[in-house]
Design a protein around this motif. Sequence first.
Motif, PDB file in Angstrom:
ATOM      1  N   ILE A   5       1.231  18.365  -6.214  1.00  0.00           N
ATOM      2  CA  ILE A   5       2.191  17.277  -6.371  1.00  0.00           C
ATOM      3  C   ILE A   5       1.557  16.045  -6.994  1.00  0.00           C
ATOM      4  N   LEU A   6       0.222  15.934  -6.881  1.00  0.00           N
ATOM      5  CA  LEU A   6      -0.473  14.758  -7.419  1.00  0.00           C
ATOM      6  C   LEU A   6      -1.725  15.186  -8.163  1.00  0.00           C
ATOM      7  N   GLU A   7      -1.906  14.626  -9.349  1.00  0.00           N
ATOM      8  CA  GLU A   7      -3.146  14.809 -10.101  1.00  0.00           C
ATOM      9  C   GLU A   7      -3.648  13.446 -10.565  1.00  0.00           C
ATOM     10  N   MET A   8      -4.901  13.151 -10.269  1.00  0.00           N
ATOM     11  CA  MET A   8      -5.557  11.955 -10.803  1.00  0.00           C
ATOM     12  C   MET A   8      -6.694  12.461 -11.681  1.00  0.00           C
ATOM     13  N   ARG A   9      -6.661  12.096 -12.960  1.00  0.00           N
ATOM     14  CA  ARG A   9      -7.625  12.633 -13.911  1.00  0.00           C
ATOM     15  C   ARG A   9      -8.370  11.506 -14.629  1.00  0.00           C
ATOM     16  N   GLY A  10      -9.695  11.611 -14.603  1.00  0.00           N
ATOM     17  CA  GLY A  10     -10.537  10.692 -15.361  1.00  0.00           C
ATOM     18  C   GLY A  10     -10.402   9.228 -14.948  1.00  0.00           C
ATOM     19  N   ILE A  11     -10.195   8.974 -13.645  1.00  0.00           N
ATOM     20  CA  ILE A  11      -9.988   7.595 -13.187  1.00  0.00           C
ATOM     21  C   ILE A  11     -11.306   6.821 -13.229  1.00  0.00           C
ATOM     22  N   THR A  12     -11.296   5.738 -13.974  1.00  0.00           N
ATOM     23  CA  THR A  12     -12.467   4.858 -14.081  1.00  0.00           C
ATOM     24  C   THR A  12     -12.018   3.432 -13.812  1.00  0.00           C
ATOM     25  N   LYS A  13     -12.718   2.773 -12.907  1.00  0.00           N
ATOM     26  CA  LYS A  13     -12.373   1.393 -12.537  1.00  0.00           C
ATOM     27  C   LYS A  13     -13.653   0.569 -12.506  1.00  0.00           C
ATOM     28  N   THR A  14     -13.636  -0.553 -13.213  1.00  0.00           N
ATOM     29  CA  THR A  14     -14.824  -1.404 -13.316  1.00  0.00           C
ATOM     30  C   THR A  14     -14.533  -2.797 -12.791  1.00  0.00           C
ATOM     31  N   PHE A  15     -15.434  -3.310 -11.978  1.00  0.00           N
ATOM     32  CA  PHE A  15     -15.445  -4.714 -11.570  1.00  0.00           C
ATOM     33  C   PHE A  15     -16.570  -5.384 -12.343  1.00  0.00           C
ATOM     34  N   PRO A  16     -16.577  -6.720 -12.410  1.00  0.00           N
ATOM     35  CA  PRO A  16     -17.647  -7.390 -13.164  1.00  0.00           C
ATOM     36  C   PRO A  16     -19.040  -6.917 -12.742  1.00  0.00           C
ATOM     37  N   GLY A  17     -19.715  -6.256 -13.643  1.00  0.00           N
ATOM     38  CA  GLY A  17     -21.088  -5.803 -13.389  1.00  0.00           C
ATOM     39  C   GLY A  17     -21.214  -4.518 -12.594  1.00  0.00           C
ATOM     40  N   VAL A  18     -20.088  -3.957 -12.132  1.00  0.00           N
ATOM     41  CA  VAL A  18     -20.145  -2.755 -11.280  1.00  0.00           C
ATOM     42  C   VAL A  18     -19.086  -1.752 -11.729  1.00  0.00           C
ATOM     43  N   LYS A  19     -19.486  -0.486 -11.908  1.00  0.00           N
ATOM     44  CA  LYS A  19     -18.525   0.583 -12.197  1.00  0.00           C
ATOM     45  C   LYS A  19     -18.220   1.265 -10.864  1.00  0.00           C
ATOM     46  N   ALA A  20     -17.078   0.895 -10.256  1.00  0.00           N
ATOM     47  CA  ALA A  20     -16.730   1.396  -8.926  1.00  0.00           C
ATOM     48  C   ALA A  20     -16.305   2.855  -8.959  1.00  0.00           C
ATOM     49  N   ILE A  33      -3.115  18.466   4.076  1.00  0.00           N
ATOM     50  CA  ILE A  33      -3.902  17.278   4.408  1.00  0.00           C
ATOM     51  C   ILE A  33      -5.195  17.378   3.615  1.00  0.00           C
ATOM     52  N   LEU A  34      -5.377  16.447   2.683  1.00  0.00           N
ATOM     53  CA  LEU A  34      -6.605  16.379   1.898  1.00  0.00           C
ATOM     54  C   LEU A  34      -7.462  15.253   2.458  1.00  0.00           C
ATOM     55  N   ALA A  35      -8.661  15.573   2.879  1.00  0.00           N
ATOM     56  CA  ALA A  35      -9.592  14.542   3.336  1.00  0.00           C
ATOM     57  C   ALA A  35     -10.443  14.071   2.165  1.00  0.00           C
ATOM     58  N   VAL A  36     -10.607  12.761   2.055  1.00  0.00           N
ATOM     59  CA  VAL A  36     -11.500  12.172   1.046  1.00  0.00           C
ATOM     60  C   VAL A  36     -12.631  11.489   1.796  1.00  0.00           C
ATOM     61  N   VAL A  37     -13.853  11.959   1.580  1.00  0.00           N
ATOM     62  CA  VAL A  37     -14.993  11.433   2.326  1.00  0.00           C
ATOM     63  C   VAL A  37     -16.065  10.953   1.360  1.00  0.00           C
ATOM     64  N   GLY A  38     -16.932  10.107   1.875  1.00  0.00           N
ATOM     65  CA  GLY A  38     -18.023   9.558   1.086  1.00  0.00           C
ATOM     66  C   GLY A  38     -18.647   8.405   1.835  1.00  0.00           C
ATOM     67  N   GLU A  39     -19.830   8.003   1.413  1.00  0.00           N
ATOM     68  CA  GLU A  39     -20.496   6.873   2.045  1.00  0.00           C
ATOM     69  C   GLU A  39     -19.701   5.594   1.805  1.00  0.00           C
ATOM     70  N   ASN A  40     -20.001   4.562   2.619  1.00  0.00           N
ATOM     71  CA  ASN A  40     -19.419   3.256   2.357  1.00  0.00           C
ATOM     72  C   ASN A  40     -19.816   2.806   0.958  1.00  0.00           C
ATOM     73  N   GLY A  41     -18.834   2.311   0.207  1.00  0.00           N
ATOM     74  CA  GLY A  41     -19.117   1.863  -1.147  1.00  0.00           C
ATOM     75  C   GLY A  41     -19.053   2.974  -2.170  1.00  0.00           C
ATOM     76  N   ALA A  42     -18.682   4.194  -1.744  1.00  0.00           N
ATOM     77  CA  ALA A  42     -18.627   5.317  -2.689  1.00  0.00           C
ATOM     78  C   ALA A  42     -17.449   5.209  -3.641  1.00  0.00           C
TER      79      ALA A  42
END
Length: 511
Positions: A5-20, A33-42
Amino acid sequence: MNDTILEMRGITKTFPGVKALQDVNLDVRAGEILAVVGENGAGKSTLMKVLSGVYPFGDYSGEIRYFGQENRFSGIHDSERVGIVIIHQELALVPLLSIAENIFLGNEQARFGVIDWNLVRTKAAALLRKVGLREDPDTLVTNIGTGKQQLVEIAKALAKDVKLLILDEPTASLSEKDSEALLNLLLEFKAQGMSCILISHKLNEVKKVADRVTVIRDGRTIETMDKDAITEDRIITSMVGRSLEDRYPARTPKIGETIFEVKNWVVHHPIHPERQIIKGINLNVRKGEVVGIAGLMGAGRTEFAMSVFGRSYGTGISGEVYLHGKPADTSTVGRAIDAGLAYATEDRKTYGLNLIDHIKHNVTLAHLQGVSRSGVIDDMAEVKVANDYRRRTNIRSSSVYQITGNLSGGNQQKVVLSKWLFSKPDVLILDEPTRGIDVGAKYEIYGIINQLADEGKGVLVISSEMPELLGICDRIYVLNEGRIVGELGREEASQEKIMRAIVRGEERAVQ
């Protein structure tokens, strides 16, 4: 079940000086139920803000396709209109409005421009039944607990005809019982065909409810694993880029004489002084020792810590505090700090940090005289101290001038620890020191705790996670309904013995 039902492709987001986010891909299937996990700041929360329109189209690059159609959300109302609703970690409820008013806030039930209050209450009652909450819709939100407030947020989402529900750390501040109830509710929604995205650091919860897990590290998609491939070890390895053979760093205790002691500590409720919250507690911490306080929600752990540290909680307080065998005056926060005591609060965002100020000022805040000359703050000395503690605690930031509120949860917690370490305490009380942070950051904080003990400090750790206490403590006190009901050494302590002490304490209280 395999219908995407949902596809996110090639999502790129940049803040000043940081590619989040960098070329992130994610998909959600119908009724999963899709779990999204990662370290803080990932980048997990950033990705969800892109999906929900908090970061509108044009602020990022990439494509979002929902039910086969490309969507370019310009705000959160656009995503909610198609059934995508996000519940953030910090609940967006107004305490002094009723449950019903909160459920329909921004989604008012009006006829001819006038709110139909009968309709509001009727619909709110139906939604509350759906989430299993038996409360009067007219009850003020401030009068219900955090677990119930989380259910109100879910009812609020259901009022918007949600098809894809996003939950960001929904159980971070809930008790074990409330967390279990919430997870069971998500499984009910799944059975009804709703899709959910769950962001969580609690890997046991992820394993229980998730159909698939997507791991994000350093703003990139690392892998997506199906249910039969989900193991905590595999998730951790993907999250941190390395295996954590031991969740708790090894330490050989070098325990000395008693450094901190509390005798016959009694505290009454600040609003209802006839109620005793802390009932004659006696405990001690020795030099180089890590001591834990275990107990269920409402046992009085935080109330005890706050009352000892500058009498920050309660009224009618009596008892004695000793540091290095001598009576210590901890009657105000300033005097408690001067006596050699430090307290890192469980609520770092509200009480532990100034989130709109930078790291430098937060680190020195509890010990300004340490960077002052003749009552004037020496800016260069402050920068030197802040940089020193940034290195010592491994705070990941662009500089000490980064705004603290923009740091990840784990790095914010390191700023809190740095602040209290700079005050040069002999005893540190750490209240839920790893709440809401990932396994990698937890490991680093455990290392800091071990280092403090090795330096001869006394450390008192309050935690709702029993495995954490068993993993890092030399001795554990068990607290129940304001009383110490057990004391266990490292060798004899177990989850079963802690729970047995709590149950026996409850039985004695009834008798």
